[in-house]
Design a protein around this motif. Structure first.
Motif, PDB file in Angstrom:
ATOM      1  N   TRP A 403     -14.885 -24.766  50.566  1.00  0.00           N
ATOM      2  CA  TRP A 403     -14.338 -26.121  50.692  1.00  0.00           C
ATOM      3  C   TRP A 403     -15.423 -27.123  50.362  1.00  0.00           C
ATOM      4  N   SER A 404     -14.984 -28.293  49.882  1.00  0.00           N
ATOM      5  CA  SER A 404     -15.943 -29.359  49.582  1.00  0.00           C
ATOM      6  C   SER A 404     -15.218 -30.695  49.598  1.00  0.00           C
ATOM      7  N   LYS A 405     -15.992 -31.781  49.453  1.00  0.00           N
ATOM      8  CA  LYS A 405     -15.404 -33.113  49.386  1.00  0.00           C
ATOM      9  C   LYS A 405     -15.214 -33.523  47.934  1.00  0.00           C
ATOM     10  N   ASP A 406     -14.050 -34.101  47.641  1.00  0.00           N
ATOM     11  CA  ASP A 406     -13.792 -34.638  46.308  1.00  0.00           C
ATOM     12  C   ASP A 406     -14.430 -36.024  46.208  1.00  0.00           C
ATOM     13  N   PHE A 407     -14.332 -36.647  45.026  1.00  0.00           N
ATOM     14  CA  PHE A 407     -14.956 -37.941  44.804  1.00  0.00           C
ATOM     15  C   PHE A 407     -14.404 -39.016  45.735  1.00  0.00           C
ATOM     16  N   ASP A 408     -13.142 -38.874  46.137  1.00  0.00           N
ATOM     17  CA  ASP A 408     -12.541 -39.884  47.016  1.00  0.00           C
ATOM     18  C   ASP A 408     -12.744 -39.564  48.496  1.00  0.00           C
ATOM     19  N   GLY A 409     -13.532 -38.510  48.777  1.00  0.00           N
ATOM     20  CA  GLY A 409     -13.827 -38.166  50.163  1.00  0.00           C
ATOM     21  C   GLY A 409     -12.883 -37.169  50.787  1.00  0.00           C
ATOM     22  N   THR A 410     -11.789 -36.824  50.109  1.00  0.00           N
ATOM     23  CA  THR A 410     -10.844 -35.849  50.668  1.00  0.00           C
ATOM     24  C   THR A 410     -11.431 -34.440  50.569  1.00  0.00           C
ATOM     25  N   VAL A 411     -11.045 -33.588  51.496  1.00  0.00           N
ATOM     26  CA  VAL A 411     -11.521 -32.207  51.507  1.00  0.00           C
ATOM     27  C   VAL A 411     -10.611 -31.362  50.613  1.00  0.00           C
ATOM     28  N   ILE A 412     -11.220 -30.622  49.687  1.00  0.00           N
ATOM     29  CA  ILE A 412     -10.436 -29.807  48.752  1.00  0.00           C
ATOM     30  C   ILE A 412     -10.949 -28.372  48.753  1.00  0.00           C
ATOM     31  N   LYS A 413     -10.069 -27.451  48.392  1.00  0.00           N
ATOM     32  CA  LYS A 413     -10.441 -26.043  48.268  1.00  0.00           C
ATOM     33  C   LYS A 413     -11.079 -25.836  46.898  1.00  0.00           C
ATOM     34  N   ILE A 414     -12.088 -24.990  46.865  1.00  0.00           N
ATOM     35  CA  ILE A 414     -12.841 -24.743  45.633  1.00  0.00           C
ATOM     36  C   ILE A 414     -12.374 -23.427  44.999  1.00  0.00           C
ATOM     37  N   TYR A 415     -12.151 -23.458  43.688  1.00  0.00           N
ATOM     38  CA  TYR A 415     -11.691 -22.270  42.963  1.00  0.00           C
ATOM     39  C   TYR A 415     -12.649 -21.849  41.846  1.00  0.00           C
ATOM     40  N   THR A 416     -13.694 -22.620  41.608  1.00  0.00           N
ATOM     41  CA  THR A 416     -14.554 -22.336  40.453  1.00  0.00           C
ATOM     42  C   THR A 416     -15.118 -20.921  40.480  1.00  0.00           C
ATOM     43  N   HIS A 417     -15.505 -20.445  41.655  1.00  0.00           N
ATOM     44  CA  HIS A 417     -16.101 -19.109  41.732  1.00  0.00           C
ATOM     45  C   HIS A 417     -15.085 -18.012  41.453  1.00  0.00           C
ATOM     46  N   LYS A 418     -13.812 -18.347  41.605  1.00  0.00           N
ATOM     47  CA  LYS A 418     -12.763 -17.359  41.367  1.00  0.00           C
ATOM     48  C   LYS A 418     -12.251 -17.385  39.931  1.00  0.00           C
ATOM     49  N   GLN A 419     -12.454 -18.511  39.238  1.00  0.00           N
ATOM     50  CA  GLN A 419     -11.840 -18.650  37.916  1.00  0.00           C
ATOM     51  C   GLN A 419     -12.781 -19.105  36.801  1.00  0.00           C
ATOM     52  N   GLU A 420     -13.908 -19.706  37.128  1.00  0.00           N
ATOM     53  CA  GLU A 420     -14.756 -20.223  36.041  1.00  0.00           C
ATOM     54  C   GLU A 420     -15.715 -19.122  35.559  1.00  0.00           C
ATOM     55  N   HIS A 421     -15.117 -18.199  34.837  1.00  0.00           N
ATOM     56  CA  HIS A 421     -15.826 -16.978  34.450  1.00  0.00           C
ATOM     57  C   HIS A 421     -16.691 -17.136  33.210  1.00  0.00           C
ATOM     58  N   TYR A 472      -5.045 -10.557  22.551  1.00  0.00           N
ATOM     59  CA  TYR A 472      -5.611 -10.456  23.893  1.00  0.00           C
ATOM     60  C   TYR A 472      -5.744 -11.867  24.451  1.00  0.00           C
ATOM     61  N   GLU A 473      -5.355 -12.028  25.699  1.00  0.00           N
ATOM     62  CA  GLU A 473      -5.389 -13.335  26.347  1.00  0.00           C
ATOM     63  C   GLU A 473      -6.279 -13.281  27.587  1.00  0.00           C
ATOM     64  N   ILE A 474      -6.766 -14.465  27.960  1.00  0.00           N
ATOM     65  CA  ILE A 474      -7.540 -14.590  29.201  1.00  0.00           C
ATOM     66  C   ILE A 474      -6.836 -15.647  30.038  1.00  0.00           C
ATOM     67  N   LYS A 475      -6.253 -15.210  31.125  1.00  0.00           N
ATOM     68  CA  LYS A 475      -5.437 -16.100  31.945  1.00  0.00           C
ATOM     69  C   LYS A 475      -6.160 -16.489  33.231  1.00  0.00           C
ATOM     70  N   ASN A 476      -5.628 -17.544  33.850  1.00  0.00           N
ATOM     71  CA  ASN A 476      -6.097 -17.985  35.176  1.00  0.00           C
ATOM     72  C   ASN A 476      -7.598 -18.248  35.207  1.00  0.00           C
ATOM     73  N   VAL A 477      -8.030 -19.157  34.343  1.00  0.00           N
ATOM     74  CA  VAL A 477      -9.433 -19.543  34.333  1.00  0.00           C
ATOM     75  C   VAL A 477      -9.550 -21.056  34.528  1.00  0.00           C
ATOM     76  N   ILE A 478     -10.767 -21.469  34.856  1.00  0.00           N
ATOM     77  CA  ILE A 478     -11.149 -22.880  34.831  1.00  0.00           C
ATOM     78  C   ILE A 478     -12.149 -23.024  33.691  1.00  0.00           C
ATOM     79  N   HIS A 484      -9.525 -28.250  35.946  1.00  0.00           N
ATOM     80  CA  HIS A 484      -8.172 -27.718  35.737  1.00  0.00           C
ATOM     81  C   HIS A 484      -8.153 -26.218  36.001  1.00  0.00           C
ATOM     82  N   LYS A 485      -7.388 -25.802  36.988  1.00  0.00           N
ATOM     83  CA  LYS A 485      -7.370 -24.386  37.352  1.00  0.00           C
ATOM     84  C   LYS A 485      -6.134 -23.684  36.778  1.00  0.00           C
ATOM     85  N   ASN A 486      -6.201 -22.350  36.800  1.00  0.00           N
ATOM     86  CA  ASN A 486      -5.113 -21.489  36.293  1.00  0.00           C
ATOM     87  C   ASN A 486      -4.766 -21.772  34.824  1.00  0.00           C
ATOM     88  N   VAL A 487      -5.803 -22.074  34.039  1.00  0.00           N
ATOM     89  CA  VAL A 487      -5.602 -22.344  32.614  1.00  0.00           C
ATOM     90  C   VAL A 487      -5.426 -21.020  31.871  1.00  0.00           C
TER      91      VAL A 487
END
Length: 546
Positions: A403-421, A472-478, A484-487
């Motif tokens: 979890w982390s804070k977004d630019f507007d201060g809201t708390v958001i879930k982080i997905y980069t480690h799961k998808q930014e391969h 061949y495709e690569i799905k669900n990436v950032i 942008h997730k699940n690209v």
């Protein structure tokens, strides 16, 4: 009042200036005016530590996790701590009236100069000037000098310096502020103070030595204590020179030898003249800029801005056999917790490769020494080969917070480690660029080929076959925009994956033909079959790319 350090503040194209005190910019200036030598980094704080200051002292590669979600760069005790009080009034940008103020970062010489004129509640004025640097000649040493003059009346000055152990790492979300070290020993000896700490989880031992002397009317006096009182006559200038030494070691129960070893380094500097320490430091920076400076046409601010970026890349330049790499915020603060991202290989790496190839090599050794952990990460997620962590610290484990804070201060879930391969191909890309630029066959034999082959294995297992379209495709990436997730079939990710497979196959064939002994050894080490390489060659041209 004469500006003692004026000669260091005249070359405009090499200077970043602060012309007035702005409390709202304090923390930004602390990062911008940071000093460092690749081993040791300090934030550009004011010596008196005003309210809301964020002191930061960091050793590259020293992380700890105790009390936080993930490993983070340890904020160590602050040696840049020098406070003056006159009749109960602290010389401080927040506490006292400021008549004039400026600070200058001299990027060419890598030191920070300051001149502040204070006025107290009784209308008495005090001239405060300082210069400090983190030595590039001796990477364990930091030096600071302060000149204080009472302009209107005689006064008695209370001096309080030493090493401040009250520092902590910033609190993020629900963590709260935390201190990642414990004090093992502190004391005074040989007209100096020492401090020995250890980090809580990794148990690195860090030894400090610090001492100072002051000069009045040309007479040098070594201070016996960190807190004392001094009489100052009207118009009289006293110059304080403080020298500190910081060195880290692996954990050992009996740290006496570490203490002695660090003292030898400290004492040699402590017995040297300020001018000698400064001269040695400047010689090293002259060599760095001779290699790294870039002259451009246009307005002066463009040249300054370019040098500002180069300066900060030079302050984190190091080679330590892969113990650490270069963090996204280098050693200027705790942003991104001091983690290593893809920025290192894609954005920073070319600068080091073509100016300081040993530093570039060190960055790649950092990745190689965490290759086993990358294999574990790939296996954990059901893939083959090696998948490098999106955020890496000392072990190579995935250090991205959930979890982390977004630019507007809201708390958001982080997905980069799961998808930014794409970071996995980014590392392979840097390895190959190093090889092309240096021709370092030994590096490739020992380290580089293994990284490229294992990352190719990852992509061969990461792609998905679309039999209907024969692609061949690569799905669900950032992608590299990091948002942008699940690209599906991100252009950058797919092209880098394709590149990784093609280059791995080419290098396999090259070394098979030209270096059969290397080919045989590596093939056995990673259990690589020719059938697997042919699969890479089959997959690569069919990876979808719009």
């Amino acid at each position: 009042m004469r500006e003692i350090y004026y000669s260091y503040t005249t070359d405009e194209l090499w200077l970043i200036k602060e012309t007035h005190w702005d409390v709202f910019l304090q923390n930004i200036r602390e990062a911008q005016f940071s000093l460092g030598n690749g081993y040791l980094g300090t934030r550009g704080i004011y010596e008196e530590i005003p309210y809301d200051a964020m002191p930061g002292t960091y050793i590259t590669g020293l992380y700890d996790k105790m009390g936080s979600q993930v490993d983070e760069l340890v904020n160590l005790p602050n040696p840049i701590n020098f406070k003056f009080t006159i009749e109960g009034e602290k010389l401080d940008l927040v506490a006292m009236d400021v008549l004039e103020h400026k600070r200058v970062l001299n990027m060419k010489k890598a030191f920070l100069v300051r001149h502040t004129l204070y006025k107290d509640t009784k209308k008495r004025r005090y001239d405060y000037q300082s210069l400090r640097f983190i030595s590039f000649h001796n990477k364990n040493i930091g030096v600071m000098q302060i000149a204080l003059t009472s302009l209107d009346k005689d006064c008695i000055v209370d001096i309080n310096t030493g090493i401040d152990t009250s520092v902590s790492n910033q609190g993020i979300l629900s963590e709260g502020r935390k201190r990642h070290f414990r004090i093992r020993e502190l004391g005074q000896a040989h007209n100096a103070g020492y401090l020995i700490i250890e980090t809580l989880e990794r148990k690195h031992t860090i030894v400090y030595w610090s001492g100072f002397y002051y000069e009045v009317n040309g007479k040098k006096i070594f201070a016996e204590h960190n807190i004392f009182r001094l009489k100052l006559k009207k118009g009289q200038t006293v110059i304080f020179t403080k020298i500190f030494c910081i060195k880290h070691f692996p954990y050992k129960e009996n740290h006496l030898s570490y203490k002695k070893q660090t003292f030898k380094i400290f004492y040699k500097a402590f017995c040297s003249d300020f001018s000698t320490l400064l001269k040695n430091h400047l010689k090293m920076w002259e060599k760095l800029w001779r290699k790294a400076d870039i002259l451009i046409e246009g307005t002066a601010n463009l040249q300054q801005n370019l040098r500002f970026n180069i300066y900060h890349m030079l302050t984190c330049l190091h080679y330590n056999d892969g113990f650490s790499s270069i963090a996204a915020r280098s050693l200027t603060g705790e942003g991104y917790r001091g983690h290593i991202f893809w920025d290192a290989e894609i954005f920073l790496f070319p600068f080091y490769l073509f100016n300081f190839p040993q530093v570039a090599k060190n960055m790649l050794l950092y990745r190689y020494k965490r290759l086993d952990k990358a294999r574990e990460l790939a296996k954990r997620e059901g893939f083959k080969g090696a998948k490098f962590a999106w955020e890496s610290a000392d072990t190579g484990e995935e250090e991205t917070p959930e979890w982390s804070k977004d630019f507007d201060g809201t708390v958001i879930k982080i997905y980069t480690h799961k998808q930014e391969h794409h970071i996995t191909a980014d590392v392979a890309y840097a390895v190959y660029k190093y090889y092309l630029a240096t021709g370092d066959e030994e590096f490739m034999r020992k380290f580089g080929l293994e990284i490229i082959f294992e990352t190719a294995r990852f992509w061969a297992s990461r792609v998905e076959c679309n039999k209907r379209k024969d692609i061949y495709e690569i799905k669900n990436v950032i992608g590299p925009d990091e948002f942008h997730k699940n690209v599906k079939n991100n252009a950058y990710t797919n092209m880098m994956a394709k590149w990784n497979l093609v280059v791995a196959a080419r290098l396999f064939e090259k070394f098979k033909k030209e270096k059969p002994s290397v080919y045989k050894r590596l093939k056995e080490k990673v259990n690589l079959k020719e059938k697997e390489v042919k699969e890479w060659q089959r997959i690569a041209p069919k990876i979808k790319f719009n």
